[in-house]
Scaffold this motif. Structure first.
Motif: not given
Length: 158
Positions: A38-44, A63-68, A136-142, A149-154
């Motif tokens: 939910t946090v990932e979707k909200e941040l994206l 999805s490739v960036a999301y995996l990384q 052009t592309h992105t992915a967010v992992s939370v 505590k939340l950790y974020f990588t975009q």
């Protein structure tokens, strides 16, 4: 020549971002945490909303960036700290699969919500520049650590 210039620019960018510790953790030591979807979707959505509000294109999910991004978020949790360790490896993996010319990332921790993370990035000139960059592309992992505590990588690329 253009490809060589892009490669040189990528190498210089990676060197700048990869100035963090080169220390790595064995994969066996890294526990895969559950995604805070939910946090990932909200941040994206918030990042894309911000980009559109300033007249910049929205970013397509990768999805490739999301995996990384997920691997890196788990890695940061295992270290208990923010870092850009092994960024060149993530950038190379994405470039190999997606033919990306340029890869960048933002990381954060300890924000309780997507809007707090967005505000933190907007208040940092380097994070803001990345978020508003020519991508052009992105992915967010939370993900949450064992203390909640939340950790974020975009990750961003073009």
């Amino acid at each position: 020549m253009k490809m060589r210039t892009h490669y040189i620019a990528l190498v210089l960018f990676v060197c700048t971002l990869a100035s963090c510790s080169k220390e790595s953790v064995e994969a066996a030591d890294i526990i895969e945490k559950e995604n805070a979807e939910t946090v990932e979707k909200e941040l994206l959505e918030a990042v894309n909303g911000h980009r559109l509000s300033i007249g910049v294109n929205s970013l397509e999910f990768s999805s490739v960036a999301y995996l990384q991004a997920n691997k890196h978020t788990d890695y940061m949790i295992s270290k208990g700290a923010l870092n850009h360790d092994n960024f060149s490896s993530r950038a190379s993996e994405i470039s190999a699969v997606e033919a990306a010319e340029f890869v960048a990332e933002n990381v954060a921790k300890d924000y309780a919500t997507a809007s707090e993370a967005l505000s933190g990035w907007l208040n940092s000139s380097s994070h803001k520049r990345t978020m508003e960059g020519e991508f052009t592309h992105t992915a967010v992992s939370v993900k949450k650590d064992s203390d909640g505590k939340l950790y974020f990588t975009q990750i961003f690329f073009r």
